[in-house]
Design a protein around this motif. Structure first.
Motif, PDB file in Angstrom:
ATOM      1  N   LYS A  32      44.915  24.431  26.535  1.00 26.45           N
ATOM      2  CA  LYS A  32      46.542  24.766  26.944  1.00 26.45           C
ATOM      3  C   LYS A  32      47.902  23.615  26.381  1.00 26.45           C
ATOM      4  CE  LYS A  32      45.629  28.302  30.480  1.00 26.45           C
ATOM      5  NZ  LYS A  32      44.746  28.355  32.264  1.00 26.45           N
ATOM      6  N   ALA A  33      47.333  22.502  26.998  1.00 25.47           N
ATOM      7  CA  ALA A  33      48.167  21.208  26.340  1.00 25.47           C
ATOM      8  C   ALA A  33      48.482  21.222  25.076  1.00 25.47           C
ATOM      9  CB  ALA A  33      47.008  20.479  27.042  1.00 25.47           C
ATOM     10  N   LEU A  34      47.042  21.567  24.035  1.00 23.20           N
ATOM     11  CA  LEU A  34      47.481  21.936  22.775  1.00 23.20           C
ATOM     12  C   LEU A  34      48.106  22.854  22.585  1.00 23.20           C
ATOM     13  CD1 LEU A  34      43.948  21.701  21.186  1.00 23.20           C
ATOM     14  CD2 LEU A  34      46.113  19.839  20.724  1.00 23.20           C
ATOM     15  N   ILE A  35      48.545  24.041  23.350  1.00 25.01           N
ATOM     16  CA  ILE A  35      49.096  25.072  22.628  1.00 25.01           C
ATOM     17  C   ILE A  35      50.944  24.626  23.315  1.00 25.01           C
ATOM     18  CG2 ILE A  35      50.505  27.532  23.545  1.00 25.01           C
ATOM     19  CD1 ILE A  35      47.160  27.666  23.769  1.00 25.01           C
ATOM     20  N   ARG A  42      50.942  30.391  18.237  1.00 25.69           N
ATOM     21  CA  ARG A  42      49.675  30.763  17.850  1.00 25.69           C
ATOM     22  C   ARG A  42      50.126  29.448  16.564  1.00 25.69           C
ATOM     23  NH1 ARG A  42      51.514  35.737  14.222  1.00 25.69           N
ATOM     24  NH2 ARG A  42      50.110  34.788  12.797  1.00 25.69           N
ATOM     25  N   SER A  43      51.247  28.252  16.610  1.00 32.55           N
ATOM     26  CA  SER A  43      50.675  26.922  15.961  1.00 32.55           C
ATOM     27  C   SER A  43      49.763  26.438  15.547  1.00 32.55           C
ATOM     28  CB  SER A  43      52.521  26.582  15.924  1.00 32.55           C
ATOM     29  OG  SER A  43      53.165  27.461  15.372  1.00 32.55           O
ATOM     30  N   ALA A  44      49.417  26.769  17.496  1.00 30.39           N
ATOM     31  CA  ALA A  44      48.273  25.806  17.644  1.00 30.39           C
ATOM     32  C   ALA A  44      46.228  26.789  17.420  1.00 30.39           C
ATOM     33  CB  ALA A  44      48.091  25.799  19.336  1.00 30.39           C
ATOM     34  N   LEU A  45      46.231  27.050  15.935  1.00 27.09           N
ATOM     35  CA  LEU A  45      45.606  28.180  16.367  1.00 27.09           C
ATOM     36  C   LEU A  45      44.447  27.336  15.206  1.00 27.09           C
ATOM     37  CD1 LEU A  45      43.713  30.390  15.555  1.00 27.09           C
ATOM     38  CD2 LEU A  45      44.719  31.092  13.389  1.00 27.09           C
ATOM     39  N   ILE A  46      44.505  26.880  14.086  1.00 24.74           N
ATOM     40  CA  ILE A  46      44.131  25.551  14.054  1.00 24.74           C
ATOM     41  C   ILE A  46      43.156  24.466  15.247  1.00 24.74           C
ATOM     42  CG2 ILE A  46      42.871  23.875  12.212  1.00 24.74           C
ATOM     43  CD1 ILE A  46      44.893  26.050  10.543  1.00 24.74           C
ATOM     44  N   PRO A  47      44.242  24.303  15.669  1.00 27.90           N
ATOM     45  CA  PRO A  47      43.690  22.373  16.960  1.00 27.90           C
ATOM     46  C   PRO A  47      42.856  23.372  17.451  1.00 27.90           C
ATOM     47  CG  PRO A  47      46.206  22.486  16.000  1.00 27.90           C
ATOM     48  CD  PRO A  47      45.513  23.837  15.216  1.00 27.90           C
ATOM     49  N   LEU A  48      43.374  24.188  18.121  1.00 29.04           N
ATOM     50  CA  LEU A  48      42.159  24.711  19.100  1.00 29.04           C
ATOM     51  C   LEU A  48      40.526  25.670  19.108  1.00 29.04           C
ATOM     52  CD1 LEU A  48      44.826  24.829  20.673  1.00 29.04           C
ATOM     53  CD2 LEU A  48      44.235  27.819  21.366  1.00 29.04           C
ATOM     54  N   CYS A  49      41.113  26.225  17.112  1.00 30.24           N
ATOM     55  CA  CYS A  49      39.660  26.489  16.339  1.00 30.24           C
ATOM     56  C   CYS A  49      38.618  24.592  16.375  1.00 30.24           C
ATOM     57  CB  CYS A  49      39.607  26.759  14.902  1.00 30.24           C
ATOM     58  SG  CYS A  49      40.400  28.158  15.045  1.00 30.24           S
ATOM     59  N   HIS A  50      39.311  23.419  15.997  1.00 33.68           N
ATOM     60  CA  HIS A  50      38.952  22.718  15.809  1.00 33.68           C
ATOM     61  C   HIS A  50      38.596  22.274  17.836  1.00 33.68           C
ATOM     62  CE1 HIS A  50      39.189  21.373  11.765  1.00 33.68           C
ATOM     63  NE2 HIS A  50      40.506  21.062  11.868  1.00 33.68           N
ATOM     64  N   LEU A  51      39.238  22.939  18.769  1.00 35.39           N
ATOM     65  CA  LEU A  51      38.347  21.928  19.907  1.00 35.39           C
ATOM     66  C   LEU A  51      37.353  22.766  20.353  1.00 35.39           C
ATOM     67  CD1 LEU A  51      39.771  20.332  22.069  1.00 35.39           C
ATOM     68  CD2 LEU A  51      40.708  22.742  22.781  1.00 35.39           C
ATOM     69  N   ALA A  52      37.025  24.246  19.747  1.00 32.06           N
ATOM     70  CA  ALA A  52      36.170  25.280  19.993  1.00 32.06           C
ATOM     71  C   ALA A  52      35.317  24.254  19.440  1.00 32.06           C
ATOM     72  CB  ALA A  52      36.791  26.161  20.255  1.00 32.06           C
ATOM     73  N   GLN A  53      34.979  24.902  18.229  1.00 31.69           N
ATOM     74  CA  GLN A  53      34.088  24.672  17.526  1.00 31.69           C
ATOM     75  C   GLN A  53      33.323  22.818  17.955  1.00 31.69           C
ATOM     76  OE1 GLN A  53      33.298  24.180  13.091  1.00 31.69           O
ATOM     77  NE2 GLN A  53      34.249  22.533  13.230  1.00 31.69           N
ATOM     78  N   GLU A  66      38.844  33.870  22.747  1.00 32.33           N
ATOM     79  CA  GLU A  66      39.285  33.039  23.966  1.00 32.33           C
ATOM     80  C   GLU A  66      41.215  32.847  23.356  1.00 32.33           C
ATOM     81  OE1 GLU A  66      37.581  30.862  26.163  1.00 32.33           O
ATOM     82  OE2 GLU A  66      36.075  32.387  27.747  1.00 32.33           O
ATOM     83  N   ILE A  67      40.522  31.961  21.729  1.00 32.46           N
ATOM     84  CA  ILE A  67      41.433  31.708  21.219  1.00 32.46           C
ATOM     85  C   ILE A  67      43.072  32.809  21.770  1.00 32.46           C
ATOM     86  CG2 ILE A  67      42.222  30.649  19.116  1.00 32.46           C
ATOM     87  CD1 ILE A  67      40.293  28.967  18.931  1.00 32.46           C
ATOM     88  N   ARG A 194      42.662  13.583  21.881  1.00 30.78           N
ATOM     89  CA  ARG A 194      42.817  12.876  22.729  1.00 30.78           C
ATOM     90  C   ARG A 194      44.744  13.630  23.197  1.00 30.78           C
ATOM     91  NH1 ARG A 194      44.601   9.923  17.119  1.00 30.78           N
ATOM     92  NH2 ARG A 194      46.092  11.303  16.624  1.00 30.78           N
ATOM     93  N   VAL A 195      44.733  15.244  23.209  1.00 32.96           N
ATOM     94  CA  VAL A 195      46.162  15.440  22.972  1.00 32.96           C
ATOM     95  C   VAL A 195      46.489  14.931  25.055  1.00 32.96           C
ATOM     96  CG1 VAL A 195      46.882  17.486  23.974  1.00 32.96           C
ATOM     97  CG2 VAL A 195      45.784  17.210  22.275  1.00 32.96           C
ATOM     98  N   PHE A 196      45.943  14.642  25.780  1.00 30.93           N
ATOM     99  CA  PHE A 196      46.286  13.966  26.966  1.00 30.93           C
ATOM    100  C   PHE A 196      45.145  12.721  27.004  1.00 30.93           C
ATOM    101  CE2 PHE A 196      44.705  17.943  28.240  1.00 30.93           C
ATOM    102  CZ  PHE A 196      43.680  17.496  29.371  1.00 30.93           C
TER     103      PHE A 196
END
Lengths: 218, 951
Positions: A32-35, A42-53, A66-67, A194-196
């Protein structure tokens, strides 16, 4: 250990993943912080994929769902985008993903010989994972470390000037856990972690922006 | 040097075109042409007869410039350069060469590239013969490939959805299917995956491509990559015969091409009627052709000793006339009732209305089967066309989910909403498929609609009792133009209300009164009555409805009709609910079902059951063996869409033709012939012996249909139909830049190819001038306007005052019960779905949606079984927890009979023999719970536990 090392170690450890393959509670908060960093979700798509990975070592179907839900896009858009990128894995991979560069500088420096010896050492060929789920071997395009050709990456960490002997030591060290502080678990990226801040006493994005600068490139 | 000369000519042309700022002039292939300012180059060229090859371009989707097939040479400050003409807007003084040496080489190069990985399995490919890739390779390709390496390989074919196969080897990555799914249908369940030559169209691993509109991707695929289960390997394009027709599954009335092979329908394709369906169809309409071959009634049936047995037509009709004669001899006009007719074409409906009202003298006639609110009101309202609706400033949805009931209307609305071109306000009990795009949404608990509308329209109210969020209220009023300080008469300008029953478990009186209130308070607002049944508007216009006569007039204006039909019944008329309750009381001797199936299609199951029990003689006109027909005493087999001719009227009042493509099975007849025979046997013959004769009688006495007849609609310029009455509701295409009838063989592949086989096919825009010019004289039109339409003033505005209570009757609120919402979904257990093998598996099981709070209150969990009771009836349904549903509401789906996958769960809990012996029939049919005369349906609910039951 300095405070910075402490911080790095903390954000680069694999958190307890959720059982259903989706985000952990902490991961969901980070997502949520990334978004919130982007004007369009939708710009947060790739960061979120990395986060999930980072949570599971690979991109599970559940986390893609979930993404999609978080970004209000379809699952097909998530899986379609993820399938474009080699760094996102849609199938389970080993704890250590070894990406060997075979582009021109490395090739001239003996990348194919290295690759062959790696295949022999690990007993798998390119694209495969060892039975103990420790190592996955990939062939990579230029990793940007031509000065240390032939080079490879283990979970996004660089190792250069390698030959069969050096690689053998690397594998032994990885397997024994000697490199635990150096090579993070597969998929865990400081970039999305390191988002927050997680450091005690510090709060929110102010801390995050500070660490952004102090962390620099690596 | 030559450039300079050309530039000079540009300047001159530019000077000439200056006066009109909306047009630009340019040179294409040496020809000076004019184009609209925002037109794409490929469109401008096509309008002037210059065809540029294309794959990814589609006239109804945004350009992407994906395939590069349309490369042409375009002048630029640095000389001519190759640019994709589908992605380039025309500009003043632009010079274009579409077939210069350079452009040709580019196009050939692109085609050679596209074919590098194309498998060339044309002999076994469904698209072969109507394939844009094949066609354009012949016309614009190099003819030879230099590629000698191994082509890429994928598994063939992949089942990406329940109706669709994907052959990834054939795909040329034009993105038509993915764009359609995302932009037009709003179901982006397919997207590109992978990279480079491994790029494929794919679904996600967890979500199949089960869009209601998946068939359109098959139709627009320019290669054979997407194929439909229903048509796959059925026929070759050169074997197909074709007739242009109108779909009759819902009231949108999509234009489609019915294609047959060896005497059987094998495919429907959407035709590009820019006013209605813009070449799209829903999957239910597209694959409904299968129903023609299954479950048909082949011969007249009559009941002998309790069993239906085939009889001769003459005997069946004699039985029917005898029944009618004995009913008439009992005296009183209301001994005979007629239900249904929305599956009939206008001519059939007209003759049955004439038989019922003119010959049998009955006023118990209704085609709407209870899901309307008031037919007279629906016809009286100022009607919006579909184009007006999708181009309105504000659309207010006071109806069921259009995606479930009027799919292609949803398809027209979605892209406009997604682009933010219209404001959508929802006033519905449950969320719809458009909710996420709505600017405001008011959750209405069943029984509260009138109060909500009343509060909303009464601008003097600051704090609304029923609408909690004051901010939202202000916002909504602004969008409804209510906050404008302008005059009262301008209220509602640019606002279109889509009105229909969103809840079959709620009395229609709330909607009816709300609509009257809106019409009274917002003078300029327009309405799109969302009655969903096939040709319901045709049936209503032909008088198959209470109090209405042909031509959208009520009995007060019936002189013309009376002159033709003779005396008309004077008694007050009644809708389906009243008819059925009279049948249930045994007051009706003969019940005639006109292709209607109240046993599965009416919302009060118990009432229908009683009506069937207590009516001595039931006649059913039916094409299929539906439950109601099988309970009748005489069954008369009739034709289905595809087997008959005539005209139909759609939701916006557009009359278009239905054309026969195949022969009806065995002894089935078109319904007008049956009406005509019965009238003759009753010694009151109509003297009409063909559809054309009926049609001209309609245009003669039905005021709204003046100037519209079957033969006039067969003229090619009227192929897309006309909106009746002519000249009153004009055809307006706001924002459309299309000015001539176009046929894009690449946009709609199958149709164009069939045309080349000799079947006539044309579609497109009807110029407004054509409709008004010479069709109706000025005087005729004026009188038409004055006399034909039931005016809103003739309908008393009951509203609050007449209720005498100060408010509409509001059911007493009980904290512990839930109010039921009964809604339909696309794949219900209708005759069409059950007789179409590819669609039958898509019928999902009954489920009850509850809010989280309510589920907890009744200790129900997601997926568990619940027992739902109301009006002394009970059913079982699986629980679905809907976090977005408001508390106090339970949602069930209409027409879901089978327990399907519940079976396992039920047998498990029923292994106790005692339960079986108790004789409890477990059903999931929600219609059992509803009392048609109730205001709302309140249900009680508890976990389903058969062990407790047996105690």
């Amino acid at each position: 250990m300095t405070e910075k090392d402490n911080y790095l170690a903390k954000i680069l450890e694999r958190k307890q993943p959720s059982d259903d393959g989706g985000f952990s509670e902490e991961g969901l908060e980070r997502a949520k912080a990334l978004i919130s960093l982007y004007p369009k979700k939708r710009s947060a798509l790739i960061p979120l994929c990395h986060l999930a990975q980072g949570e599971h070592g690979w991109l599970t179907e559940r986390s893609m769902e979930e993404i999609a839900e978080l970004l209000e896009i379809s699952v097909a858009e998530v899986s379609g985008t993820a399938s474009f990128y080699d760094m996102l894995h849609l199938e389970p991979v080993g704890n250590y993903v070894i990406s060997v560069c075979t582009n021109i500088a490395c090739m001239l420096g003996g990348a194919y010989e290295l690759l062959e010896s790696i295949e022999e050492r690990l007993g798998i060929s390119v694209g495969q994972t060892t039975l103990d789920m420790q190592f996955t071997l990939e062939e990579a395009e230029c990793l940007g470390a031509c000065d240390t050709a032939p080079c490879l990456q283990v979970n996004s960490r660089f190792f250069g000037n390698l030959d069969a002997v050096a690689f053998d030591k690397l594998v032994t060290d990885l397997a024994s856990g000697a490199l635990a502080g150096v090579v993070p678990p597969h998929g865990v990226l400081s970039r999305v972690q390191r988002v927050f801040s997680l450091m005690s006493g510090e709060q929110g994005e102010a801390a995050a922006s500070n660490t952004d600068e102090t962390l620099g490139q690596k | 040097m030559t450039d300079t000369v050309k530039n000079d000519s540009h300047d001159i042309a530019g000077a000439e075109a200056q006066p009109d700022s909306d047009t630009v002039s340019l040179i294409i292939d040496g020809r000076q042409v004019t184009a609209h300012k925002d037109e794409l180059l490929i469109e401008a060229a096509e309008r002037h007869g210059i065809f540029i090859p294309r794959f990814c371009y589609h006239p109804h989707m945004d350009p992407v410039g994906m395939c590069r097939m349309c490369l042409v040479e375009v002048s630029s400050p640095r000389g001519f350069s190759l640019q994709p003409s589908c992605y380039l807007k025309v500009q003043e003084n632009m010079e274009v060469k579409t077939s210069s040496e350079k452009a040709k080489r580019a196009q050939e190069g692109v085609l050679e590239l596209l074919l590098i990985n194309h498998p060339l399995d044309c002999p076994v490919c469904d698209k072969g013969g109507e394939c844009p890739l094949q066609d354009q390779d012949m016309s614009h390709g190099p003819g030879e490939s230099r590629f000698i390496e191994e082509k890429r390989h994928f598994d063939k074919p992949v089942e990406i959805g329940p109706l669709t196969y994907l052959d990834r080897e054939r795909c040329i990555q034009c993105a038509r299917c993915t764009r359609f799914a995302a932009e037009i249908a709003g179901d982006p369940q397919i997207d590109f995956a992978g990279r480079g030559d491994q790029t494929i169209v794919a679904t996600s691993p967890t979500q199949p491509f089960d869009s209601y509109f998946s068939g359109n991707t098959v139709q627009i695929c320019p290669v054979g990559a997407l194929t439909s289960k229903a048509y796959r390997f059925k026929s070759r394009p050169w074997d197909l015969e074709q007739a242009e027709t109108t779909c009759m599954l819902c009231s949108v009335g999509c234009r489609q091409a019915a294609q047959s092979s060896a005497g059987a329908l094998v495919r429907y394709l959407g035709i590009d009627d820019v006013n209605v369906n813009q070449s799209w169809l829903c999957d239910k309409g597209r694959y409904s052709f299968e129903a023609l071959q299954n479950g048909r009634i082949l011969a007249p049936l009559a009941r002998h000793q309790g069993r239906l047995e085939p009889v001769r037509w003459a005997d069946a009709l004699a039985d029917v006339t005898a029944g009618i004669r004995s009913a008439l001899s009992k005296g009183g006009n209301d001994q005979i009732a007629v239900i249904g007719g929305s599956k009939f074409v206008n001519e059939d409906a007209y003759l049955w209305a004439r038989l019922a009202k003119g010959v049998l003298g009955s006023e118990l006639v209704d085609a709407s089967m209870g899901d309307d609110f008031n037919a007279e009101l629906a016809l009286a309202l100022p009607r919006a066309t579909i184009n007006e609706t999708v181009n309105a400033k504000t659309v207010v949805l006071v109806s069921a989910d259009p995606k479930e009931e009027l799919p292609v209307l949803y398809l027209r609305l979605y892209p406009q909403l997604a682009k933010g071109k219209i404001n959508l306000i929802e006033i519905t009990p449950t969320r719809t498929s458009l909710s996420s795009l709505a600017k405001a949404r008011i959750d209405v608990r069943p029984g509260e609609l009138f109060s909500v509308i009343d509060d909303l329209l009464d601008t003097t109210k600051d704090t609304a009792g029923t609408i909690k969020d004051a901010l939202q209220l202000q916002n909504v009023r602004e969008m409804l133009t209510l906050s404008d300080t302008g005059s009262q008469e301008d209220r509602g300008q640019g606002v279109v209300f889509v009105i229909g029953r969103s809840n079959l478990a709620e009395s229609p009186v709330y909607l009816e009164e709300s609509v009257k209130l809106i019409a009274a308070k917002m003078a300029k607002a327009k309405f799109l009555p969302a009655l969903r049944r096939g040709n319901i508007f045709g049936a209503l216009d032909m008088g198959l409805a209470p109090n209405l006569l042909p031509g959208r007039v009520n009995k007060d204006y019936g002189d013309i009709v009376r002159r033709k039909w003779g005396t008309l019944p004077e008694a007050n008329s009644h809708g389906t609910t009243e008819i059925l309750s009279r049948c249930a009381k045994g007051e009706v001797s003969v019940l005639i079902l006109l292709a209607s199936d109240p046993l599965s299609d009416f919302f009060d199951q118990s009432l229908v059951e009683k009506a069937f029990e207590n009516t001595p003689f039931i006649v059913a006109l039916a094409s299929h063996e539906d439950p109601s027909a099988m309970r009748a005493d005489v069954v008369l087999p009739i034709c289905h869409l595809g087997e008959m001719n005539g005209t139909v009227t759609n939701i916006e009042g557009r009359v278009s033709t239905v054309n026969q493509k195949v022969m009806p099975p065995a002894l089935a007849r078109q319904p007008w012939i049956i009406a005509s025979d019965i009238a003759r046997l009753l010694d009151e013959p109509f003297g009409l012996s063909s559809l054309e004769e009926i049609s001209s009688e309609i245009s003669e006495i039905a005021l709204a249909y003046k100037g519209v007849s079957l033969s006039s609609l067969r003229a090619s310029s009227r192929r897309d139909g006309v909106v009746v009455p002519l000249g009153v509701t004009g055809v307006s295409i706001k924002g459309s830049k299309r000015t001539t009838a176009l046929l894009d063989p690449i946009a709609t592949p199958g149709i164009a190819s069939a045309e080349e086989q000799g079947a006539p096919m044309k579609s497109g825009y009807i110029p407004e001038s054509f409709i008004t010019a010479g069709e109706t004289d000025e005087a005729g039109r004026t009188s038409l306007k004055e006399r034909s339409l039931v005016s809103i003033d003739t309908l008393t505005l009951k509203g609050k005052q007449d209720m005498g209570l100060g408010v509409m009757p509001e059911p007493k609120s009980d904290k512990h019960t839930l109010r039921l919402v009964l809604k339909r979904d696309l794949y219900d257990m209708s005759t069409t779905v059950l007789n179409s093998p590819t669609m039958t598996p898509l019928v999902d099981e009954q489920e009850i949606s509850l809010s989280k709070a309510d589920a907890e209150r009744f200790s129900l969990t997601e997926g568990s079984l619940a027992k739902i009771a109301a009006n002394d009836q009970q059913i079982v349904a699986k629980v679905k927890i809907d976090s977005l549903l408001r508390a106090g509401v339970a949602v069930l789906k209409a027409n879901k009979e089978i327990v399907g996958s519940y079976d396992a769960a039920l047998t498990k809990s029923e292994d106790d023999k005692a339960t079986e012996d108790s004789g409890d029939q477990i059903t999931t049919r929600a219609e059992l719970l509803i009392d048609a005369f109730g205001l709302v349906t309140e249900v009680s609910i508890e976990p389903h536990d058969s062990a407790k039951e047996s105690r």
